[in-house]
Design a protein around this motif. Structure first.
Motif, PDB file in Angstrom:
ATOM      1  N   ALA A   1      -2.266  -1.126  10.511  1.00 11.72           N
ATOM      2  CA  ALA A   1      -2.514   0.308  10.678  1.00 11.72           C
ATOM      3  C   ALA A   1      -3.431   0.609  11.860  1.00 11.72           C
ATOM      4  CB  ALA A   1      -3.116   0.880   9.398  1.00 11.72           C
ATOM      5  N   GLY A   2      -3.899  -0.423  12.551  1.00 12.29           N
ATOM      6  CA  GLY A   2      -4.801  -0.205  13.674  1.00 12.29           C
ATOM      7  C   GLY A   2      -6.219   0.112  13.261  1.00 12.29           C
ATOM      8  N   VAL A   3      -6.543  -0.124  11.986  1.00 18.35           N
ATOM      9  CA  VAL A   3      -7.890   0.163  11.487  1.00 18.35           C
ATOM     10  C   VAL A   3      -8.833  -0.997  11.776  1.00 18.35           C
ATOM     11  CG1 VAL A   3      -9.250   0.525   9.382  1.00 18.35           C
ATOM     12  CG2 VAL A   3      -7.093   1.763   9.712  1.00 18.35           C
ATOM     13  N   LEU A   4      -8.330  -2.218  11.651  1.00 22.36           N
ATOM     14  CA  LEU A   4      -9.199  -3.388  11.820  1.00 22.36           C
ATOM     15  C   LEU A   4      -9.756  -3.461  13.234  1.00 22.36           C
ATOM     16  CD1 LEU A   4     -10.267  -5.774  10.173  1.00 22.36           C
ATOM     17  CD2 LEU A   4      -8.362  -7.133  11.050  1.00 22.36           C
ATOM     18  N   THR A   5      -8.930  -3.163  14.225  1.00 26.01           N
ATOM     19  CA  THR A   5      -9.417  -3.249  15.604  1.00 26.01           C
ATOM     20  C   THR A   5     -10.408  -2.142  15.943  1.00 26.01           C
ATOM     21  OG1 THR A   5      -7.429  -2.065  16.317  1.00 26.01           O
ATOM     22  CG2 THR A   5      -7.412  -4.459  16.507  1.00 26.01           C
ATOM     23  N   ARG A   6     -10.464  -1.095  15.132  1.00 28.08           N
ATOM     24  CA  ARG A   6     -11.508  -0.081  15.314  1.00 28.08           C
ATOM     25  C   ARG A   6     -12.867  -0.654  14.951  1.00 28.08           C
ATOM     26  NH1 ARG A   6     -10.511   4.501  18.338  1.00 28.08           N
ATOM     27  NH2 ARG A   6      -8.327   5.072  18.058  1.00 28.08           N
ATOM     28  N   LEU A   7     -12.863  -1.619  14.030  1.00 29.65           N
ATOM     29  CA  LEU A   7     -14.119  -2.255  13.614  1.00 29.65           C
ATOM     30  C   LEU A   7     -14.422  -3.477  14.460  1.00 29.65           C
ATOM     31  CD1 LEU A   7     -13.515  -2.123   9.744  1.00 29.65           C
ATOM     32  CD2 LEU A   7     -14.882  -0.548  11.113  1.00 29.65           C
ATOM     33  N   PHE A   8     -13.388  -4.284  14.725  1.00 31.69           N
ATOM     34  CA  PHE A   8     -13.560  -5.537  15.461  1.00 31.69           C
ATOM     35  C   PHE A   8     -12.479  -5.627  16.542  1.00 31.69           C
ATOM     36  CE2 PHE A   8     -14.583  -6.465  10.916  1.00 31.69           C
ATOM     37  CZ  PHE A   8     -15.952  -6.393  11.055  1.00 31.69           C
ATOM     38  N   PRO A   9     -12.747  -5.073  17.720  1.00 32.32           N
ATOM     39  CA  PRO A   9     -11.720  -5.012  18.773  1.00 32.32           C
ATOM     40  C   PRO A   9     -11.190  -6.375  19.193  1.00 32.32           C
ATOM     41  CG  PRO A   9     -13.551  -3.532  19.263  1.00 32.32           C
ATOM     42  CD  PRO A   9     -13.977  -4.353  18.081  1.00 32.32           C
ATOM     43  N   ALA A  10     -11.980  -7.434  18.988  1.00 32.13           N
ATOM     44  CA  ALA A  10     -11.560  -8.746  19.477  1.00 32.13           C
ATOM     45  C   ALA A  10     -10.619  -9.467  18.518  1.00 32.13           C
ATOM     46  CB  ALA A  10     -12.791  -9.627  19.735  1.00 32.13           C
ATOM     47  N   VAL A  11     -10.384  -8.915  17.326  1.00 31.46           N
ATOM     48  CA  VAL A  11      -9.513  -9.583  16.367  1.00 31.46           C
ATOM     49  C   VAL A  11      -8.077  -9.571  16.887  1.00 31.46           C
ATOM     50  CG1 VAL A  11      -8.539  -9.537  14.048  1.00 31.46           C
ATOM     51  CG2 VAL A  11     -10.950  -9.032  14.389  1.00 31.46           C
TER      52      VAL A  11
ATOM     53  N   PRO B   1       0.834  -1.211   0.000  1.00 33.25           N
ATOM     54  CA  PRO B   1       0.000   0.000   0.000  1.00 33.25           C
ATOM     55  C   PRO B   1       0.866   1.257   0.000  1.00 33.25           C
ATOM     56  CG  PRO B   1      -0.713  -1.553   1.710  1.00 33.25           C
ATOM     57  CD  PRO B   1       0.595  -2.050   1.190  1.00 33.25           C
ATOM     58  N   ASP B   2       0.316   2.327  -0.549  1.00 33.18           N
ATOM     59  CA  ASP B   2       1.016   3.611  -0.563  1.00 33.18           C
ATOM     60  C   ASP B   2       1.345   4.035   0.871  1.00 33.18           C
ATOM     61  OD1 ASP B   2       1.820   6.252  -1.660  1.00 33.18           O
ATOM     62  OD2 ASP B   2       0.058   6.923  -0.528  1.00 33.18           O
ATOM     63  N   PRO B   3       2.605   4.280   1.204  1.00 34.84           N
ATOM     64  CA  PRO B   3       2.987   4.582   2.597  1.00 34.84           C
ATOM     65  C   PRO B   3       2.301   5.826   3.152  1.00 34.84           C
ATOM     66  CG  PRO B   3       4.922   4.043   1.275  1.00 34.84           C
ATOM     67  CD  PRO B   3       3.783   4.175   0.323  1.00 34.84           C
ATOM     68  N   GLU B   4       2.205   6.877   2.347  1.00 37.10           N
ATOM     69  CA  GLU B   4       1.569   8.102   2.839  1.00 37.10           C
ATOM     70  C   GLU B   4       0.097   7.866   3.135  1.00 37.10           C
ATOM     71  OE1 GLU B   4       0.352  12.590   1.327  1.00 37.10           O
ATOM     72  OE2 GLU B   4       1.962  11.517   0.285  1.00 37.10           O
ATOM     73  N   GLY B   5      -0.576   7.166   2.236  1.00 36.46           N
ATOM     74  CA  GLY B   5      -1.987   6.874   2.453  1.00 36.46           C
ATOM     75  C   GLY B   5      -2.199   5.989   3.664  1.00 36.46           C
ATOM     76  N   LEU B   6      -1.317   4.983   3.831  1.00 34.82           N
ATOM     77  CA  LEU B   6      -1.432   4.064   4.958  1.00 34.82           C
ATOM     78  C   LEU B   6      -1.236   4.806   6.274  1.00 34.82           C
ATOM     79  CD1 LEU B   6      -1.858   1.027   5.495  1.00 34.82           C
ATOM     80  CD2 LEU B   6       0.630   0.790   5.508  1.00 34.82           C
ATOM     81  N   ALA B   7      -0.263   5.689   6.296  1.00 34.42           N
ATOM     82  CA  ALA B   7      -0.001   6.459   7.519  1.00 34.42           C
ATOM     83  C   ALA B   7      -1.169   7.373   7.857  1.00 34.42           C
ATOM     84  CB  ALA B   7       1.281   7.277   7.346  1.00 34.42           C
ATOM     85  N   ALA B   8      -1.776   7.970   6.838  1.00 37.34           N
ATOM     86  CA  ALA B   8      -2.928   8.850   7.077  1.00 37.34           C
ATOM     87  C   ALA B   8      -4.116   8.057   7.603  1.00 37.34           C
ATOM     88  CB  ALA B   8      -3.292   9.590   5.793  1.00 37.34           C
ATOM     89  N   CYS B   9      -4.323   6.859   7.071  1.00 41.71           N
ATOM     90  CA  CYS B   9      -5.419   6.011   7.554  1.00 41.71           C
ATOM     91  C   CYS B   9      -5.198   5.638   9.014  1.00 41.71           C
ATOM     92  CB  CYS B   9      -5.531   4.755   6.699  1.00 41.71           C
ATOM     93  SG  CYS B   9      -6.151   5.029   5.020  1.00 41.71           S
ATOM     94  N   ALA B  10      -3.969   5.317   9.360  1.00 45.39           N
ATOM     95  CA  ALA B  10      -3.657   4.959  10.745  1.00 45.39           C
ATOM     96  C   ALA B  10      -3.882   6.153  11.671  1.00 45.39           C
ATOM     97  CB  ALA B  10      -2.213   4.472  10.840  1.00 45.39           C
ATOM     98  N   ALA B  11      -3.485   7.328  11.218  1.00 41.92           N
ATOM     99  CA  ALA B  11      -3.601   8.518  12.055  1.00 41.92           C
ATOM    100  C   ALA B  11      -5.045   8.919  12.305  1.00 41.92           C
ATOM    101  CB  ALA B  11      -2.840   9.682  11.406  1.00 41.92           C
ATOM    102  N   HIS B  12      -5.922   8.590  11.376  1.00 40.22           N
ATOM    103  CA  HIS B  12      -7.313   9.039  11.477  1.00 40.22           C
ATOM    104  C   HIS B  12      -8.291   7.883  11.732  1.00 40.22           C
ATOM    105  CE1 HIS B  12      -6.416  13.152  10.231  1.00 40.22           C
ATOM    106  NE2 HIS B  12      -5.631  12.657   9.297  1.00 40.22           N
ATOM    107  N   ALA B  13      -7.789   6.723  12.139  1.00 35.95           N
ATOM    108  CA  ALA B  13      -8.649   5.547  12.301  1.00 35.95           C
ATOM    109  C   ALA B  13      -9.825   5.801  13.233  1.00 35.95           C
ATOM    110  CB  ALA B  13      -7.818   4.363  12.793  1.00 35.95           C
ATOM    111  N   GLU B  14      -9.624   6.636  14.243  1.00 32.55           N
ATOM    112  CA  GLU B  14     -10.707   6.928  15.187  1.00 32.55           C
ATOM    113  C   GLU B  14     -11.919   7.533  14.478  1.00 32.55           C
ATOM    114  OE1 GLU B  14     -13.278   9.228  17.668  1.00 32.55           O
ATOM    115  OE2 GLU B  14     -11.846  10.111  16.239  1.00 32.55           O
ATOM    116  N   GLY B  15     -11.695   8.179  13.356  1.00 36.16           N
ATOM    117  CA  GLY B  15     -12.792   8.811  12.631  1.00 36.16           C
ATOM    118  C   GLY B  15     -13.825   7.839  12.108  1.00 36.16           C
TER     119      GLY B  15
END
Length: 396
Positions: free
Chosen positions: A231-241, A185-199
């Motif tokens: 990126a910490g995005v999956l656990t925002r959706l499914f914390p138990a994963v 994945p594009d590093p800049e895009g991946l980093a932005a997704c990680a930074a804003h996962a709470e959104g």
């Protein structure tokens, strides 16, 4: 200039009728195909959606299409969109737009006649591609064509800004990577997704689940799902994963997005029911996920047990659990053929049979029928001896 070749939909009479109508009102180059149809045609994927961007205001588009005898549906006038139905084919026609205000969920837009401004508000460079009716491609970002051909998913402009405009673009980043991405994945895009996962928590459940299921329907969603986890995005959706081993096995064995989703959920029916309801999934999907949460079935499960489970739970539930068990063990799933071919029998007796024995309707009927069904299942659904079994169970 890059050009789309051998695309019958470009020259189809239905397409020509829509472009003729729009150009009669706005002149040449007032309308272009945009987004998915251009991207997919460029990379050799099927084209099944037709989005057209136009300089015409929505009311002018409607008037021009109606004047040409084309049916028009005002599907999203506030955002400049109407749908033209030409020879029974829908063409979504949207006025060029620029964002005036965004809040991470919704955007207030203004209409423009500038193709570059319209491109600047789109999510990824490979989606900010336009093509005129001759197939000539216009690439306002200057990198959309190269991205599409190379399998790169890169945000238009600043990745953080694009995500802050609409947090759903986090999931879209991973969805488009699952379908079109190659390499990493594009590093800049991946980093932005990680930074804003709470959104993601600010989005409606329906938007999240729709995007997630599209991602899981990709031919191989595993690299994308792993990137989401990292990126910490999956656990925002499914914390138990905690482990993607089961998901990897099932995603490789089956292309069913619902079965793949079940592998991201705990083997806890109550918890899965809560997750499915939180995602506002259709009831039929919730029922299926809850049934799968009772755990994978051992591929060595005997045929008699499989028939009993199929009778009680249904073919879909047993099929899902059998596929999960086979994928996790690395074995074949002979149960699938048995389940598919077995005609599930109906309960062979009912209240009328008890009435023939002289029993009056009442609570005792339920007890007897329940006991009959348990024995009938335990004996692997015999086709005879029903009357004698009922008489025995009905004796005081």
């Amino acid at each position: 200039m890059t050009r789309l070749e051998n695309q019958p939909w470009l020259t189809a009479p239905a397409t020509a009728a829509v472009f003729d109508a729009l150009e009669a009102a706005g002149g040449l180059d007032c309308a272009r195909f945009v987004g998915g149809s251009v991207r997919n045609a460029l990379v050799g994927r099927p084209v099944d959606d037709f989005d057209i961007a136009t300089r015409l205001k929505p009311e002018d588009s409607m008037a021009a299409l109606k004047a040409a005898g084309i049916k028009v549906v005002p599907t999203g006038l506030a955002h400049g969109t109407v749908t033209a139905v030409s020879e029974k084919k829908p063409y979504e026609v949207t006025t060029l737009r620029k964002d005036v205000e965004t809040d991470g969920r919704h955007a207030v837009v203004a209409f423009t006649d500038d193709w570059a401004e319209d491109a600047a508000r789109r999510d990824f460079r490979l989606n900010a591609l336009y093509a005129d009716r001759t197939g000539a491609i216009f690439d306002p970002t200057g990198q959309g064509v190269d991205d599409a051909l190379a399998g790169r998913v890169v945000f238009v402009g600043d990745a953080n800004t694009r995500i802050e405009e609409d947090y759903l673009r986090i999931l879209r980043f991973f969805r488009f990577f699952a379908w079109y991405g190659r390499a990493e994945p594009d590093p800049e895009g991946l980093a932005a997704c990680a930074a804003h996962a709470e959104g993601l928590t600010r989005l409606s459940a329906e938007r999240v689940s729709k995007e997630l299921l599209k991602l899981l329907a990709a031919p191989d969603p595993r690299p994308s799902v792993h990137a989401m986890a990292d990126a910490g995005v999956l656990t925002r959706l499914f914390p138990a994963v905690a482990d993607l081993t089961a998901f990897d096995a099932i995603a490789q064995a089956s292309d069913d997005p619902v079965l793949r989703l079940s592998a991201l959920l705990p083997d806890d029916p109550a918890a899965v029911a809560g997750i499915a309801q939180g995602l506002r999934l259709p009831k039929v999907m919730e029922v299926r996920l809850v049934a799968a949460a009772y755990g994978p079935l051992d591929p060595a499960t005997d045929a008699k047990t499989l028939r009993a489970l199929t009778y009680r739970l249904g073919k879909q539930a047993v099929s899902d659990r059998s596929q999960r068990g086979a994928a996790l063990s690395g074995d074949a799933a002979p149960a699938l053929a048995l389940i598919e071919d077995w005609p599930v029998p109906r309960m062979p007796v009912g209240g009328h049979d008890l009435a023939k024995l002289g029993l009056d309707p009442g609570p005792e009927h339920g007890r007897i029928l329940k006991a009959f069904e348990a024995e009938w299942i335990a004996e692997d659904f015999p086709t005879d001896g029903h009357a004698e079994r009922l008489r025995r169970l009905a004796r005081p």
